[in-house]
Structure formats: C-alpha cells, structure tokens
Scaffold this motif. Sequence first.
Motif: not given
Length: 93
Positions: A42-56
């Motif tokens: 869950r923590e890894a997914t949250a970090k990846l989602e945050a990075a994806r949103l920043i890139a978007q």
Amino acid sequence: MTRYALFLAFCVALAGSIYAKGRADGKAALQARYEAAQEAAREATAKLEAARLIAQAERDRLARELEDMANAEPVSVPDALPASRVRRLREIQ
C-alpha cells in the motif's frame, strides 16, 4: 495395562495440544507477515501514485505553456504555419 493406556492417552493428548499450539502460532506469524507485506505494498502504491500525479501535472503545465506560446504568435499567412511554429513542432519530435 490400564496405566499404559492412560499414559499413552496422556502422551497423545499432549502431542495433540503441542501440535495445535504450534499450528496456531505458525498461522499467527504467517498472518502478521501477510499484513506487513500488504502494508508495504500500500505504501509503495501510494508513493507511485503521488509520483504519477506530479508527472501528470508537469506534463499538463508544459502542454499549456506550449499551447500558449503557439497561440501567442500572430498568424502572418493563413494558409501555412510560421517558421517558428514548425521549428517548435520539430523540437517536440
């Protein structure tokens, strides 16, 4: 003979209770490892989602900036793109 039967029954009951306790302890340990792995996922997914949103957000900002630059340039010939727009489009490729 009865003593041996009682002793044997006691040994079987003791072995059964030791087995049951070991099984319960093993099950609890496995459940704890499973829950820890789920939390890590869950923590890894949250970090990846945050990075994806920043890139978007960065991609959207750059797209808006490019579109604003393209729209800010006056149209000199209505049938063709100006040379600066063509250069900008070639840079994107």
